[in-house]
Design a protein around this motif. Structure first.
Motif, PDB file in Angstrom:
ATOM      1  N   LYS A  86      49.927  48.595  28.328  1.00 24.31           N
ATOM      2  CA  LYS A  86      50.183  46.530  26.878  1.00 24.31           C
ATOM      3  C   LYS A  86      48.912  46.340  27.260  1.00 24.31           C
ATOM      4  O   LYS A  86      48.128  46.105  26.215  1.00 24.31           O
ATOM      5  N   SER A  87      48.035  45.709  28.307  1.00 26.90           N
ATOM      6  CA  SER A  87      47.061  45.031  28.344  1.00 26.90           C
ATOM      7  C   SER A  87      45.702  45.522  27.967  1.00 26.90           C
ATOM      8  O   SER A  87      44.870  45.209  28.462  1.00 26.90           O
ATOM      9  N   PHE A  88      45.627  47.000  28.002  1.00 22.68           N
ATOM     10  CA  PHE A  88      44.163  47.457  27.427  1.00 22.68           C
ATOM     11  C   PHE A  88      43.617  46.605  27.103  1.00 22.68           C
ATOM     12  O   PHE A  88      44.604  46.185  25.859  1.00 22.68           O
ATOM     13  N   THR A  89      42.331  46.439  27.148  1.00 24.43           N
ATOM     14  CA  THR A  89      41.201  46.403  26.725  1.00 24.43           C
ATOM     15  C   THR A  89      39.904  47.270  26.973  1.00 24.43           C
ATOM     16  O   THR A  89      39.722  48.028  28.706  1.00 24.43           O
ATOM     17  N   PRO A  90      38.959  47.886  25.915  1.00 24.51           N
ATOM     18  CA  PRO A  90      37.707  48.847  26.519  1.00 24.51           C
ATOM     19  C   PRO A  90      36.984  47.909  27.824  1.00 24.51           C
ATOM     20  O   PRO A  90      36.354  46.389  27.406  1.00 24.51           O
ATOM     21  N   GLY A  91      36.730  48.779  28.600  1.00 24.11           N
ATOM     22  CA  GLY A  91      35.981  48.178  29.758  1.00 24.11           C
ATOM     23  C   GLY A  91      36.788  47.245  30.499  1.00 24.11           C
ATOM     24  O   GLY A  91      36.154  46.451  31.276  1.00 24.11           O
ATOM     25  N   GLY A  92      37.488  46.621  30.340  1.00 25.35           N
ATOM     26  CA  GLY A  92      38.399  45.831  31.399  1.00 25.35           C
ATOM     27  C   GLY A  92      38.752  46.339  32.316  1.00 25.35           C
ATOM     28  O   GLY A  92      39.389  48.252  32.723  1.00 25.35           O
ATOM     29  N   THR A  93      39.645  45.620  33.321  1.00 28.18           N
ATOM     30  CA  THR A  93      40.187  46.189  34.873  1.00 28.18           C
ATOM     31  C   THR A  93      41.524  46.569  34.404  1.00 28.18           C
ATOM     32  O   THR A  93      42.279  45.804  34.461  1.00 28.18           O
ATOM     33  N   GLU A  94      42.138  47.605  35.133  1.00 26.10           N
ATOM     34  CA  GLU A  94      43.303  47.787  34.872  1.00 26.10           C
ATOM     35  C   GLU A  94      44.208  47.009  35.924  1.00 26.10           C
ATOM     36  O   GLU A  94      43.721  46.303  36.608  1.00 26.10           O
ATOM     37  N   PRO A  95      45.663  47.014  35.230  1.00 27.18           N
ATOM     38  CA  PRO A  95      46.308  46.296  36.562  1.00 27.18           C
ATOM     39  C   PRO A  95      46.731  46.465  37.390  1.00 27.18           C
ATOM     40  O   PRO A  95      47.022  47.915  37.187  1.00 27.18           O
ATOM     41  N   PHE A  96      47.285  46.321  38.493  1.00 28.02           N
ATOM     42  CA  PHE A  96      47.896  46.829  39.396  1.00 28.02           C
ATOM     43  C   PHE A  96      48.910  47.739  38.982  1.00 28.02           C
ATOM     44  O   PHE A  96      48.455  49.078  40.098  1.00 28.02           O
ATOM     45  N   ALA A  97      50.137  47.568  38.578  1.00 31.64           N
ATOM     46  CA  ALA A  97      50.763  49.115  38.365  1.00 31.64           C
ATOM     47  C   ALA A  97      49.766  50.682  37.514  1.00 31.64           C
ATOM     48  O   ALA A  97      50.482  51.253  38.448  1.00 31.64           O
TER      49      ALA A  97
END
Length: 305
Positions: A86-97
């Motif tokens: 859900k929270s994907f953004t290009p170049g963003g940090t992946e969530p912990f899960a």
């Protein structure tokens, strides 16, 4: 006889350790070292009886999720460019899960390669989909239930009914996902204690034998809740093959007393009494210690299979 064993100094002080038995002493009734060590041995039997139940829950959850997601996304569905969140953004940090899932599958693939190299001397092995799935840690299947994967066009709620085919406790997919993740987390943490033969009866607030036993039955109920939620047929398989009844029988005051060698022996002098006792043992799902008087005295334990 166990009462003839020299428990101190070596057996208790060095091989079991007083530090381990100190947690048992205030909880379990005992009048000597035989009964104290018996409570410790009972915990080992409890772990042994619970492990098949926990394995059934873990494998059922793992395979149900994998089957649904493979049908939806194809083989190796856990790859970064396949498993969207859900929270994907290009170049963003992946969530912990998401990071945890990627890490777990990477470790599983590496473990397959190591096993093939050490067992079969196969170099540069290419792990298959099912080989990797079989090597995953239990936590993988907790992380995949994260809300990061709950949104239109993501794996949840699309596949939730395909994974959990039993009766849901709620009609809300988001609440179902959240409560099931909490349930899996509870079972996974308990499974880790069982796997390491820790005192699995321990919990904050447990101050007596009965409270310890009640705690174990609460865990058994949660394990069965998860299995039934995934597959009522798998629940019946566990029940009808005696896996559940054995766990329930071992997690009892009666079985504790047996391990402490404090179970009273019942005298049996006739086939009729033996048959009646055997029938009652089956009804009560408990172990009985008997002394059979036929051509001398024979001491036996009888319990349901």
């Amino acid at each position: 006889m166990p009462k003839n064993i020299l428990y101190r100094p070596t057996l208790i002080d060095e091989l079991i350790t007083n530090e381990r038995l100190d947690s048992y002493s205030p909880i379990f009734q005992h009048s000597n070292d035989v009964e104290l060590v018996g409570a410790y041995l009972w915990n080992i039997q409890v772990c042994s009886a619970l492990y098949p139940l926990l394995t059934a829950a873990e494998v059922t959850l793992r395979n149900s999720i994998n089957t649904a997601l493979t049908n939806d996304l194809g083989r190796f569905w856990w790859r970064r460019n396949t498993l969207h969140y859900k929270s994907f953004t290009p170049g963003g940090t992946e969530p912990f899960a998401v990071r945890a899932i990627v890490s777990n599958f990477s470790k599983a693939a590496d473990q397959v390669r190591r096993d093939k190299r050490s067992r079969y001397n196969i170099r540069n092995a290419r792990p298959t989909h099912h080989e990797i799935i079989a090597k995953t840690e239990f936590s993988t299947w907790e992380f995949i239930l994260d809300t990061e994967f709950m949104a239109p066009n993501l794996i949840w709620p699309t596949n939730l009914g395909l994974v959990f085919k039993g009766e849901w406790p709620t009609s809300s997919a988001s609440r179902m996902l959240s409560s099931t993740k909490d349930l899996v987390k509870t079972i996974r943490e308990f499974r880790n204690r069982v796997s390491h033969h820790e005192p699995v009866w321990k919990k904050f607030g447990v101050r007596s034998e009965l409270e310890a036993i009640n705690h174990l039955h609460e865990k058994i109920n949660k394990i069965m809740q998860l299995i039934k939620l995934i597959s009522p047929e798998k629940e019946q398989l566990v029940i009808k093959n005696g896996i559940l009844s054995k766990a329930q029988r071992v997690c009892s005051l009666n079985e504790l007393r047996h391990c402490q060698h404090a179970l009273e022996s019942k005298k049996v002098k006739s086939v009729t009494k033996l048959c009646k006792l055997a029938s009652q043992v089956s009804i009560d799902n408990k172990t009985e210690k008997i002394t059979l008087y036929k051509h001398g005295k024979t001491k036996l334990l009888i319990h349901p299979i």
